[in-house]
Write an enzyme that holds these catalytic residues in place. Structure first.
Site, PDB file in Angstrom:
ATOM      1  N   ARG A 242      38.453 -23.323  -5.015  1.00 59.67           N
ATOM      2  CA  ARG A 242      37.967 -23.906  -6.314  1.00 59.67           C
ATOM      3  C   ARG A 242      38.269 -25.294  -6.189  1.00 59.67           C
ATOM      4  O   ARG A 242      39.615 -25.774  -5.919  1.00 59.67           O
ATOM      5  CB  ARG A 242      38.366 -23.440  -7.511  1.00 59.67           C
ATOM      6  N   GLU A 271      33.195 -30.692 -10.472  1.00 63.59           N
ATOM      7  CA  GLU A 271      32.065 -30.710  -9.555  1.00 63.59           C
ATOM      8  C   GLU A 271      31.093 -30.537 -10.764  1.00 63.59           C
ATOM      9  O   GLU A 271      31.401 -29.556 -11.801  1.00 63.59           O
ATOM     10  CB  GLU A 271      32.135 -29.873  -8.630  1.00 63.59           C
ATOM     11  N   HIS A 289      29.582 -27.183  -2.361  1.00 61.52           N
ATOM     12  CA  HIS A 289      29.574 -25.807  -2.929  1.00 61.52           C
ATOM     13  C   HIS A 289      28.893 -24.529  -2.358  1.00 61.52           C
ATOM     14  O   HIS A 289      28.306 -24.007  -2.949  1.00 61.52           O
ATOM     15  CB  HIS A 289      30.118 -25.658  -4.491  1.00 61.52           C
TER      16      HIS A 289
HETATM   17  C1  8YV Z   1      29.111 -19.645  -5.993  1.00 59.65           C
HETATM   18  C2  8YV Z   1      31.703 -19.175  -5.266  1.00 59.65           C
HETATM   19  O1  8YV Z   1      29.247 -18.348  -6.674  1.00 59.65           O
HETATM   20  O2  8YV Z   1      31.737 -16.824  -5.306  1.00 59.65           O
HETATM   21  C3  8YV Z   1      32.355 -17.706  -5.701  1.00 59.65           C
HETATM   22  O3  8YV Z   1      33.376 -17.848  -6.377  1.00 59.65           O
HETATM   23  O4  8YV Z   1      32.255 -20.027  -5.589  1.00 59.65           O
HETATM   24  C4  8YV Z   1      30.388 -19.176  -4.770  1.00 59.65           C
HETATM   25  O5  8YV Z   1      29.968 -18.104  -4.071  1.00 59.65           O
HETATM   26  C5  8YV Z   1      28.043 -19.839  -5.459  1.00 59.65           C
HETATM   27  O6  8YV Z   1      28.248 -21.150  -5.001  1.00 59.65           O
HETATM   28  C6  8YV Z   1      26.916 -20.114  -6.424  1.00 59.65           C
HETATM   29  O7  8YV Z   1      27.272 -20.989  -7.518  1.00 59.65           O
END
Ligand code: 8YV
Length: 339
Positions: A242, A271, A289
Protein backbone atom coordinates in the site's frame (compact mmCIF):
# COMPACT_ATOMS: atom_id res chain seq x y z
CA UNK A 1 -43.91 -10.61 -6.83
CA UNK A 2 -41.66 -9.03 -4.20
CA UNK A 3 -39.05 -6.61 -5.47
CA UNK A 4 -35.46 -7.83 -5.62
CA UNK A 5 -33.05 -6.29 -3.09
CA UNK A 6 -30.88 -3.56 -4.52
CA UNK A 7 -27.10 -3.66 -4.92
CA UNK A 8 -24.79 -0.87 -6.03
CA UNK A 9 -21.49 -1.68 -7.73
CA UNK A 10 -19.16 1.31 -7.47
CA UNK A 11 -16.85 0.38 -10.38
CA UNK A 12 -17.43 -1.11 -13.84
CA UNK A 13 -17.18 -4.92 -13.56
CA UNK A 14 -17.16 -7.84 -15.99
CA UNK A 15 -20.64 -8.02 -17.63
CA UNK A 16 -21.05 -11.76 -16.96
CA UNK A 17 -20.29 -11.21 -13.27
CA UNK A 18 -22.89 -8.46 -13.12
CA UNK A 19 -25.34 -10.75 -14.92
CA UNK A 20 -24.88 -13.34 -12.18
CA UNK A 21 -25.56 -10.66 -9.58
CA UNK A 22 -28.74 -9.65 -11.48
CA UNK A 23 -30.19 -13.12 -10.97
CA UNK A 24 -30.85 -12.13 -7.36
CA UNK A 25 -30.60 -8.34 -7.25
CA UNK A 26 -31.72 -5.16 -8.85
CA UNK A 27 -28.21 -4.02 -9.86
CA UNK A 28 -27.03 -0.46 -10.29
CA UNK A 29 -23.46 -0.65 -11.61
CA UNK A 30 -21.30 2.35 -12.45
CA UNK A 31 -20.46 2.29 -16.14
CA UNK A 32 -17.34 4.46 -15.89
CA UNK A 33 -14.58 4.77 -13.29
CA UNK A 34 -15.29 7.66 -10.96
CA UNK A 35 -13.88 8.62 -7.56
CA UNK A 36 -16.90 9.12 -5.34
CA UNK A 37 -16.81 11.94 -2.82
CA UNK A 38 -17.90 11.01 0.72
CA UNK A 39 -21.26 12.71 0.05
CA UNK A 40 -21.81 10.79 -3.17
CA UNK A 41 -20.85 7.55 -1.46
CA UNK A 42 -23.20 8.27 1.42
CA UNK A 43 -26.08 8.95 -1.00
CA UNK A 44 -25.38 5.82 -3.07
CA UNK A 45 -25.16 3.58 -0.01
CA UNK A 46 -28.34 5.02 1.49
CA UNK A 47 -30.47 3.64 -1.32
CA UNK A 48 -29.27 0.02 -1.45
CA UNK A 49 -29.23 -3.24 0.53
CA UNK A 50 -25.70 -4.22 -0.52
CA UNK A 51 -22.68 -2.67 -2.22
CA UNK A 52 -19.57 -3.83 -4.03
CA UNK A 53 -16.89 -1.18 -3.52
CA UNK A 54 -13.31 -0.52 -4.59
CA UNK A 55 -10.27 0.67 -2.66
CA UNK A 56 -10.97 4.31 -3.52
CA UNK A 57 -14.32 4.14 -1.68
CA UNK A 58 -13.76 5.01 1.97
CA UNK A 59 -16.64 3.48 3.91
CA UNK A 60 -16.43 4.99 7.39
CA UNK A 61 -18.75 5.98 10.24
CA UNK A 62 -19.62 9.34 8.64
CA UNK A 63 -20.61 7.71 5.35
CA UNK A 64 -22.74 5.13 7.19
CA UNK A 65 -24.44 7.60 9.53
CA UNK A 66 -28.23 7.31 9.40
CA UNK A 67 -28.09 4.33 7.00
CA UNK A 68 -30.53 1.70 8.27
CA UNK A 69 -30.90 -0.22 5.02
CA UNK A 70 -27.41 -1.36 4.01
CA UNK A 71 -26.61 -4.96 5.00
CA UNK A 72 -23.45 -5.93 3.08
CA UNK A 73 -20.32 -4.16 1.80
CA UNK A 74 -18.06 -6.34 -0.35
CA UNK A 75 -14.58 -4.97 -1.03
CA UNK A 76 -12.86 -5.63 -4.36
CA UNK A 77 -9.47 -6.30 -2.78
CA UNK A 78 -7.73 -8.23 -0.05
CA UNK A 79 -6.50 -5.05 1.67
CA UNK A 80 -9.40 -3.32 3.37
CA UNK A 81 -7.91 -0.16 4.88
CA UNK A 82 -10.65 1.74 2.99
CA UNK A 83 -13.26 0.10 5.24
CA UNK A 84 -13.86 1.04 8.87
CA UNK A 85 -14.73 -2.51 9.89
CA UNK A 86 -15.59 -1.46 13.46
CA UNK A 87 -18.06 1.13 12.19
CA UNK A 88 -19.57 -1.43 9.80
CA UNK A 89 -19.87 -3.96 12.62
CA UNK A 90 -21.52 -1.38 14.92
CA UNK A 91 -24.00 -0.63 12.14
CA UNK A 92 -24.74 -4.37 11.72
CA UNK A 93 -23.30 -4.43 8.19
CA UNK A 94 -21.34 -7.44 6.97
CA UNK A 95 -18.01 -6.59 5.32
CA UNK A 96 -15.98 -8.92 3.10
CA UNK A 97 -12.71 -8.85 1.13
CA UNK A 98 -11.01 -11.03 -1.53
CA UNK A 99 -8.16 -12.99 0.07
CA UNK A 100 -6.34 -15.99 -1.48
CA UNK A 101 -7.52 -15.52 -5.08
CA UNK A 102 -4.90 -12.84 -5.82
CA UNK A 103 -1.96 -14.24 -3.83
CA UNK A 104 -0.04 -15.84 -6.70
CA UNK A 105 -0.66 -13.03 -9.21
CA UNK A 106 0.58 -10.39 -6.78
CA UNK A 107 3.62 -12.56 -6.00
CA UNK A 108 4.29 -12.83 -9.77
CA UNK A 109 4.08 -9.07 -10.10
CA UNK A 110 6.43 -8.41 -7.18
CA UNK A 111 8.96 -10.45 -9.15
CA UNK A 112 8.21 -8.48 -12.32
CA UNK A 113 9.13 -5.28 -10.42
CA UNK A 114 12.22 -6.86 -8.83
CA UNK A 115 13.52 -8.03 -12.19
CA UNK A 116 12.64 -4.85 -14.07
CA UNK A 117 14.10 -2.53 -11.41
CA UNK A 118 17.19 -4.69 -10.77
CA UNK A 119 18.06 -5.04 -14.45
CA UNK A 120 16.89 -1.56 -15.52
CA UNK A 121 14.43 -2.93 -18.09
CA UNK A 122 12.12 0.09 -18.26
CA UNK A 123 14.85 2.73 -18.42
CA UNK A 124 16.66 0.79 -21.14
CA UNK A 125 13.43 0.44 -23.09
CA UNK A 126 12.80 4.19 -22.87
CA UNK A 127 16.31 4.78 -24.22
CA UNK A 128 15.78 2.31 -27.07
CA UNK A 129 12.37 3.75 -27.99
CA UNK A 130 13.86 7.24 -27.99
CA UNK A 131 16.00 6.05 -30.93
CA UNK A 132 19.36 6.10 -29.13
CA UNK A 133 20.46 2.58 -29.96
CA UNK A 134 21.20 2.79 -33.67
CA UNK A 135 22.56 6.31 -33.37
CA UNK A 136 24.95 5.87 -30.47
CA UNK A 137 27.73 3.48 -29.66
CA UNK A 138 26.49 1.44 -26.76
CA UNK A 139 29.41 0.58 -24.56
CA UNK A 140 30.13 -2.87 -23.17
CA UNK A 141 29.65 -1.44 -19.70
CA UNK A 142 26.42 0.51 -20.40
CA UNK A 143 23.12 -0.45 -18.80
CA UNK A 144 24.69 -2.55 -16.08
CA UNK A 145 22.23 -3.69 -13.46
CA UNK A 146 22.75 -5.91 -10.45
CA UNK A 147 22.29 -9.66 -10.53
CA UNK A 148 19.20 -11.15 -8.96
CA UNK A 149 20.22 -14.79 -8.73
CA UNK A 150 22.32 -15.69 -5.74
CA UNK A 151 21.45 -12.49 -3.83
CA UNK A 152 19.52 -11.98 -0.59
CA UNK A 153 15.78 -11.41 -0.76
CA UNK A 154 14.22 -9.67 2.24
CA UNK A 155 10.46 -9.81 2.74
CA UNK A 156 8.75 -7.47 5.18
CA UNK A 157 5.31 -8.91 6.00
CA UNK A 158 5.23 -12.67 5.55
CA UNK A 159 1.57 -13.43 4.93
CA UNK A 160 0.32 -15.48 2.01
CA UNK A 161 1.69 -13.10 -0.65
CA UNK A 162 5.08 -12.82 1.07
CA UNK A 163 5.27 -16.61 1.17
CA UNK A 164 4.43 -16.80 -2.55
CA UNK A 165 7.25 -14.37 -3.30
CA UNK A 166 9.64 -16.41 -1.14
CA UNK A 167 8.76 -19.72 -2.82
CA UNK A 168 9.63 -18.26 -6.22
CA UNK A 169 13.11 -17.27 -4.96
CA UNK A 170 14.20 -20.92 -4.88
CA UNK A 171 14.54 -20.92 -8.67
CA UNK A 172 16.81 -17.89 -8.46
CA UNK A 173 19.01 -19.53 -5.88
CA UNK A 174 18.43 -16.67 -3.44
CA UNK A 175 18.81 -16.56 0.32
CA UNK A 176 15.45 -15.53 1.80
CA UNK A 177 15.12 -13.52 5.01
CA UNK A 178 11.85 -12.24 6.42
CA UNK A 179 10.49 -10.10 9.19
CA UNK A 180 6.95 -10.49 10.45
CA UNK A 181 4.85 -9.82 13.57
CA UNK A 182 5.06 -13.51 14.38
CA UNK A 183 7.28 -16.38 13.34
CA UNK A 184 5.88 -18.70 10.68
CA UNK A 185 5.41 -22.40 11.52
CA UNK A 186 8.63 -24.32 10.88
CA UNK A 187 7.05 -26.30 8.04
CA UNK A 188 6.18 -23.07 6.20
CA UNK A 189 9.64 -21.63 6.84
CA UNK A 190 11.16 -24.76 5.38
CA UNK A 191 8.87 -24.70 2.36
CA UNK A 192 9.80 -21.05 1.71
CA UNK A 193 13.49 -21.59 2.59
CA UNK A 194 13.03 -18.45 4.71
CA UNK A 195 14.70 -17.33 7.92
CA UNK A 196 13.18 -14.90 10.44
CA UNK A 197 15.39 -11.90 11.30
CA UNK A 198 14.90 -8.58 13.08
CA UNK A 199 13.69 -5.65 10.99
CA UNK A 200 17.09 -4.02 11.37
CA UNK A 201 18.87 -7.13 10.11
CA UNK A 202 16.46 -7.36 7.19
CA UNK A 203 17.17 -3.75 6.18
CA UNK A 204 20.92 -4.25 6.42
CA UNK A 205 21.14 -7.58 4.61
CA UNK A 206 18.55 -7.44 1.83
CA UNK A 207 19.69 -6.92 -1.74
CA UNK A 208 16.01 -6.88 -2.70
CA UNK A 209 13.54 -5.73 -0.07
CA UNK A 210 9.90 -6.44 -0.87
CA UNK A 211 7.09 -4.90 1.19
CA UNK A 212 3.91 -6.90 1.61
CA UNK A 213 2.46 -5.45 4.82
CA UNK A 214 -1.16 -4.50 5.41
CA UNK A 215 -1.66 -0.75 5.76
CA UNK A 216 -2.47 0.15 9.36
CA UNK A 217 -1.75 3.41 11.22
CA UNK A 218 1.32 1.71 12.80
CA UNK A 219 2.64 0.75 9.37
CA UNK A 220 2.62 4.30 8.02
CA UNK A 221 6.14 5.18 6.85
CA UNK A 222 7.59 1.89 8.09
CA UNK A 223 10.19 2.64 5.43
CA UNK A 224 11.29 6.25 5.82
CA UNK A 225 14.60 8.09 5.70
CA UNK A 226 16.15 6.29 8.73
CA UNK A 227 15.28 2.85 7.35
CA UNK A 228 16.47 3.70 3.84
CA UNK A 229 19.76 4.88 5.32
CA UNK A 230 20.30 1.44 6.86
CA UNK A 231 19.86 -0.37 3.52
CA UNK A 232 22.70 -1.29 1.16
CA UNK A 233 23.46 1.31 -1.49
CA UNK A 234 23.14 -1.48 -4.07
CA UNK A 235 19.70 -2.56 -2.80
CA UNK A 236 16.39 -2.53 -4.67
CA UNK A 237 13.12 -1.73 -2.85
CA UNK A 238 9.78 -3.10 -4.09
CA UNK A 239 6.36 -2.06 -2.75
CA UNK A 240 3.28 -4.05 -3.80
CA UNK A 241 1.44 -3.47 -0.52
CA UNK A 242 0.00 0.00 0.00
CA UNK A 243 1.02 3.56 -0.54
CA UNK A 244 1.92 5.25 2.72
CA UNK A 245 3.94 2.29 4.00
CA UNK A 246 6.89 4.01 2.33
CA UNK A 247 7.67 7.70 2.76
CA UNK A 248 7.73 8.41 -0.99
CA UNK A 249 9.46 11.79 -0.61
CA UNK A 250 12.29 10.21 1.42
CA UNK A 251 12.52 7.36 -1.10
CA UNK A 252 12.89 9.81 -3.99
CA UNK A 253 15.78 11.53 -2.13
CA UNK A 254 17.49 8.17 -1.45
CA UNK A 255 17.13 7.12 -5.10
CA UNK A 256 18.35 10.44 -6.41
CA UNK A 257 21.34 10.62 -4.09
CA UNK A 258 22.43 7.02 -4.69
CA UNK A 259 21.60 5.69 -1.20
CA UNK A 260 19.57 3.00 -2.94
CA UNK A 261 20.13 1.51 -6.41
CA UNK A 262 16.54 1.26 -7.61
CA UNK A 263 12.90 0.76 -6.68
CA UNK A 264 9.82 -0.88 -8.15
CA UNK A 265 6.56 0.64 -6.98
CA UNK A 266 2.99 -0.45 -7.68
CA UNK A 267 1.42 1.66 -4.92
CA UNK A 268 1.85 5.28 -3.86
CA UNK A 269 1.07 7.69 -1.07
CA UNK A 270 -2.05 9.56 -2.16
CA UNK A 271 -2.54 7.52 -5.35
CA UNK A 272 -3.59 7.97 -8.09
CA UNK A 273 -1.16 10.89 -7.67
CA UNK A 274 2.50 9.93 -7.71
CA UNK A 275 5.16 12.04 -5.99
CA UNK A 276 6.61 14.26 -8.77
CA UNK A 277 10.18 13.49 -7.70
CA UNK A 278 9.59 9.79 -8.34
CA UNK A 279 8.18 10.56 -11.78
CA UNK A 280 11.37 12.23 -12.88
CA UNK A 281 13.78 9.49 -11.72
CA UNK A 282 15.19 6.88 -14.10
CA UNK A 283 15.99 4.29 -11.42
CA UNK A 284 12.42 3.60 -10.37
CA UNK A 285 9.89 1.37 -12.13
CA UNK A 286 6.35 2.69 -11.67
CA UNK A 287 3.09 0.83 -12.26
CA UNK A 288 -0.47 2.00 -11.56
CA UNK A 289 -1.54 -0.44 -8.78
CA UNK A 290 -1.90 -3.43 -11.11
CA UNK A 291 -0.25 -6.24 -9.13
CA UNK A 292 -3.48 -8.25 -9.06
CA UNK A 293 -4.42 -7.34 -12.61
CA UNK A 294 -4.23 -10.63 -14.48
CA UNK A 295 -7.30 -11.66 -16.44
CA UNK A 296 -7.90 -14.70 -14.26
CA UNK A 297 -7.30 -12.97 -10.95
CA UNK A 298 -9.39 -9.84 -11.53
CA UNK A 299 -12.24 -12.15 -12.59
CA UNK A 300 -11.75 -14.31 -9.52
CA UNK A 301 -11.76 -11.20 -7.30
CA UNK A 302 -14.99 -9.92 -8.87
CA UNK A 303 -16.57 -13.37 -8.54
CA UNK A 304 -15.54 -13.67 -4.90
CA UNK A 305 -16.84 -10.19 -4.06
CA UNK A 306 -20.27 -10.96 -5.48
CA UNK A 307 -20.31 -14.48 -3.99
CA UNK A 308 -20.07 -12.73 -0.62
CA UNK A 309 -22.99 -10.44 -1.45
CA UNK A 310 -25.16 -13.27 -2.82
CA UNK A 311 -24.52 -15.62 0.11
CA UNK A 312 -24.75 -12.97 2.83
CA UNK A 313 -28.09 -11.81 1.48
CA UNK A 314 -29.40 -15.38 1.69
CA UNK A 315 -29.25 -16.46 -1.97
CA UNK A 316 -27.52 -19.25 -3.88
CA UNK A 317 -26.00 -22.54 -2.79
CA UNK A 318 -24.03 -20.97 0.08
CA UNK A 319 -26.91 -18.89 1.40
CA UNK A 320 -26.06 -17.57 4.85
CA UNK A 321 -22.39 -18.55 4.50
CA UNK A 322 -20.43 -15.81 2.70
CA UNK A 323 -17.00 -17.23 1.82
CA UNK A 324 -14.71 -14.46 3.09
CA UNK A 325 -16.40 -12.23 5.68
CA UNK A 326 -14.36 -9.76 7.76
CA UNK A 327 -16.87 -9.49 10.60
CA UNK A 328 -18.86 -12.75 10.52
CA UNK A 329 -20.31 -12.14 14.00
CA UNK A 330 -22.64 -9.58 12.41
CA UNK A 331 -24.57 -12.47 10.88
CA UNK A 332 -25.25 -13.99 14.31
CA UNK A 333 -26.81 -10.68 15.27
CA UNK A 334 -29.00 -10.80 12.16
CA UNK A 335 -30.08 -14.33 13.10
CA UNK A 336 -30.77 -13.32 16.73
CA UNK A 337 -32.87 -10.35 15.68
CA UNK A 338 -34.99 -12.57 13.39
CA UNK A 339 -35.59 -15.22 16.10
C1 8YV B 1 -6.73 -3.91 -5.69
C2 8YV B 1 -5.24 -4.55 -3.90
O1 8YV B 1 -7.82 -4.45 -5.07
O2 8YV B 1 -6.34 -6.49 -3.19
C3 8YV B 1 -5.78 -5.46 -2.87
O3 8YV B 1 -5.63 -5.13 -1.68
O4 8YV B 1 -4.58 -3.62 -3.61
C4 8YV B 1 -5.55 -4.77 -5.34
O5 8YV B 1 -5.75 -6.09 -5.67
C5 8YV B 1 -6.98 -3.83 -7.12
O6 8YV B 1 -5.93 -3.16 -7.66
C6 8YV B 1 -8.27 -3.11 -7.46
O7 8YV B 1 -8.15 -1.74 -7.18
Amino acid sequence: MTAKPKVWVSRPLFPDVLARLSEHFDVEAEAVEHRHTPDELKRKLAGVDAAVVGLADRVDAAVLEGNHRLKVVANLGVGFNNLDVDALTRAGILASNTPEVLTESVADFAWALMLAAGRRVNAAERWLRAGHWPGSHMRFDDWLGGDIHGRTLGILGMGRIGQGIARRAFGFDMRVLYHNRSRLPETVERECHATLVSKDELLRQADFLVLVLPFTPENRHVIGAPELARMKRSAVLVNVARGGIVDDAALAVALREGHLAAAGLDVFEGEPSVHPDLMSLENVVLSPHIASASEETRRAMADLAIDNVIAAMGFGESAGKPPTPLNPAVMNRWAASKA
